[in-house]
Design an enzyme around this catalytic site. Sequence first.
Site, PDB file in Angstrom:
ATOM      1  N   GLN A 123       0.810  -1.215   0.000  1.00 22.89           N
ATOM      2  CA  GLN A 123       0.000   0.000   0.000  1.00 22.89           C
ATOM      3  C   GLN A 123       0.845   1.268   0.000  1.00 22.89           C
ATOM      4  O   GLN A 123       0.327   2.370   0.142  1.00 22.89           O
ATOM      5  CB  GLN A 123      -0.931  -0.007   1.221  1.00 22.89           C
ATOM      6  CG  GLN A 123      -1.956  -1.127   1.177  1.00 22.89           C
ATOM      7  CD  GLN A 123      -2.787  -1.216   2.447  1.00 22.89           C
ATOM      8  OE1 GLN A 123      -2.578  -0.490   3.419  1.00 22.89           O
ATOM      9  NE2 GLN A 123      -3.743  -2.138   2.450  1.00 22.89           N
ATOM     10  N   HIS A 187      -0.900   0.034   5.572  1.00 21.72           N
ATOM     11  CA  HIS A 187      -1.430   1.030   6.510  1.00 21.72           C
ATOM     12  C   HIS A 187      -0.456   2.186   6.775  1.00 21.72           C
ATOM     13  O   HIS A 187      -0.014   2.419   7.895  1.00 21.72           O
ATOM     14  CB  HIS A 187      -1.824   0.372   7.826  1.00 21.72           C
ATOM     15  CG  HIS A 187      -3.004  -0.542   7.713  1.00 21.72           C
ATOM     16  ND1 HIS A 187      -3.688  -0.986   8.818  1.00 21.72           N
ATOM     17  CD2 HIS A 187      -3.626  -1.101   6.646  1.00 21.72           C
ATOM     18  CE1 HIS A 187      -4.674  -1.783   8.419  1.00 21.72           C
ATOM     19  NE2 HIS A 187      -4.647  -1.864   7.099  1.00 21.72           N
ATOM     20  N   GLU A 283     -14.690   4.550   9.319  1.00 20.40           N
ATOM     21  CA  GLU A 283     -15.122   5.683  10.129  1.00 20.40           C
ATOM     22  C   GLU A 283     -14.947   7.029   9.440  1.00 20.40           C
ATOM     23  O   GLU A 283     -14.025   7.220   8.639  1.00 20.40           O
ATOM     24  CB  GLU A 283     -14.320   5.738  11.440  1.00 20.40           C
ATOM     25  CG  GLU A 283     -14.523   4.546  12.345  1.00 20.40           C
ATOM     26  CD  GLU A 283     -13.719   4.648  13.627  1.00 20.40           C
ATOM     27  OE1 GLU A 283     -13.823   3.733  14.458  1.00 20.40           O
ATOM     28  OE2 GLU A 283     -12.977   5.648  13.806  1.00 20.40           O
ATOM     29  N   TYR A 293      -9.175   8.176  19.449  1.00 16.91           N
ATOM     30  CA  TYR A 293     -10.265   7.653  18.622  1.00 16.91           C
ATOM     31  C   TYR A 293     -10.385   6.129  18.685  1.00 16.91           C
ATOM     32  O   TYR A 293     -11.132   5.538  17.913  1.00 16.91           O
ATOM     33  CB  TYR A 293     -10.120   8.195  17.195  1.00 16.91           C
ATOM     34  CG  TYR A 293     -10.500   9.670  17.207  1.00 16.91           C
ATOM     35  CD1 TYR A 293     -11.802  10.068  16.973  1.00 16.91           C
ATOM     36  CD2 TYR A 293      -9.574  10.635  17.579  1.00 16.91           C
ATOM     37  CE1 TYR A 293     -12.177  11.407  17.070  1.00 16.91           C
ATOM     38  CE2 TYR A 293      -9.927  11.970  17.684  1.00 16.91           C
ATOM     39  CZ  TYR A 293     -11.238  12.346  17.427  1.00 16.91           C
ATOM     40  OH  TYR A 293     -11.616  13.666  17.547  1.00 16.91           O
ATOM     41  N   TYR A 304     -10.640  -9.942   9.904  1.00 18.52           N
ATOM     42  CA  TYR A 304     -11.015 -10.527   8.616  1.00 18.52           C
ATOM     43  C   TYR A 304     -11.396 -12.002   8.771  1.00 18.52           C
ATOM     44  O   TYR A 304     -12.170 -12.542   7.985  1.00 18.52           O
ATOM     45  CB  TYR A 304      -9.879 -10.356   7.614  1.00 18.52           C
ATOM     46  CG  TYR A 304      -9.599  -8.915   7.275  1.00 18.52           C
ATOM     47  CD1 TYR A 304     -10.559  -8.133   6.615  1.00 18.52           C
ATOM     48  CD2 TYR A 304      -8.404  -8.315   7.616  1.00 18.52           C
ATOM     49  CE1 TYR A 304     -10.324  -6.805   6.312  1.00 18.52           C
ATOM     50  CE2 TYR A 304      -8.150  -6.980   7.313  1.00 18.52           C
ATOM     51  CZ  TYR A 304      -9.114  -6.232   6.668  1.00 18.52           C
ATOM     52  OH  TYR A 304      -8.878  -4.910   6.374  1.00 18.52           O
TER      53      TYR A 304
END
Length: 410
Positions: A123, A187, A283, A293, A304
């Site tokens: 990613q 991430h 979110e 948070y 998963y």
Amino acid sequence: MKKIHYIFAILAGALLALTSCSNDDKIPHTDPGTITNPVETETPNTAYAPAFTGQTRINGVQTNTPYEGKVITTNLTAPWGVKSLPDGRLLVTEKGGTFRIVTKEGVVSAAITGAPAVNPAGQGGLLGLVLDPDFTTNRMIYWVFSEAVTGGNQTSVAKGRLANDEKTIEGATVIYHANPANPSTLHYGGRILFDKTGNLVVSTGERSVLETRPLAQSVTGGLGKVVRITKDGQAASGNPTFSQSGALPELYSIGHRNPQGLALHPVTGDIWESEHGPRGGDEINRLKGGANYGWPTITYGIEYSGEKIGAGIQKQDGLEQPVYYWDPVVSPSGMTFYTGNRVPEWENNLFIGSLSATHIIRLAIRDNKVIGEERLLASEGQRFRDVTQGSEGALYAVTDGGRLYKIDKK
């Protein structure tokens, strides 16, 4: 339909009652369009209950003003970020490590060289970007990228000057690293913006793997955070103070998973954030300095594999609730608030690129609550990675498949 309008009227009235202590009360409350049934009809992954009415699966809303999405070009390669230049052209980052400029007619420039090397595996890559507020005079840009360093990879921030000939980035300098590094290629977070004080706000991911996941709760590291820094990468003045020992001075908020979207509310100046959940639990958050948070302590998603995450709780004192969440996921990415006047229903609405659900999300927001959701360009079948507003007021969006769309009134 009368019943739906009646329900919406009750909901709107209840929300209006909350404005007395909100900094949102100066925002014009435009008609969001035709109210419909909720757009999400798929079965959720969990039976978790929302913390308040309207936190998920809100009524649908339909734009009445005729609009269209036109493909400007298909000649980009995995674009990740897009911003409008002052003359209306678009500056784009491509995941593989290149900047490009696209004209209004869809002509794509040659690769702009000079940026530090990225690690595009997984990613990672060249991620979000922002123009300096004084770009017209200093031509400075700032960007986030995945950097290969000793110990693995990390989310890094760099700055440089777009040369007058627009062929190179001059004086590119790395100004911030989100430590610690880790071999994971997942991430990274990766969005960046300027807040109303002229400081940079950057989102970082917690790098996904189980060993780094808990670091989203640690104030001694930069993973799973939103940080607030100067143009030189130092902690910005006025940052919140976290009580735990060794807290980094650049931290603005903590407890994030993979925040791939940041947007500044055009009226309040509040920072809003989009965040990938696991299986469920995507979110939208309105960030407050010093707030936690919750990831991975609380979440509306599951592993998963189907197992619960941690204690399987969704609420805990001292941890913030999302303004809105999705289950099943939509994979929200880059986003922007609409400040144009060409589509009146969209004024101050939030537009978010959806990856796995392949559409652009429109959230109508009133008094910091979502009052309606719409899906735009769903028939295109594209993974929308970023959305921005052009200098003339149209929206522009890039997709993983290499497309750049212009979305505007017909």
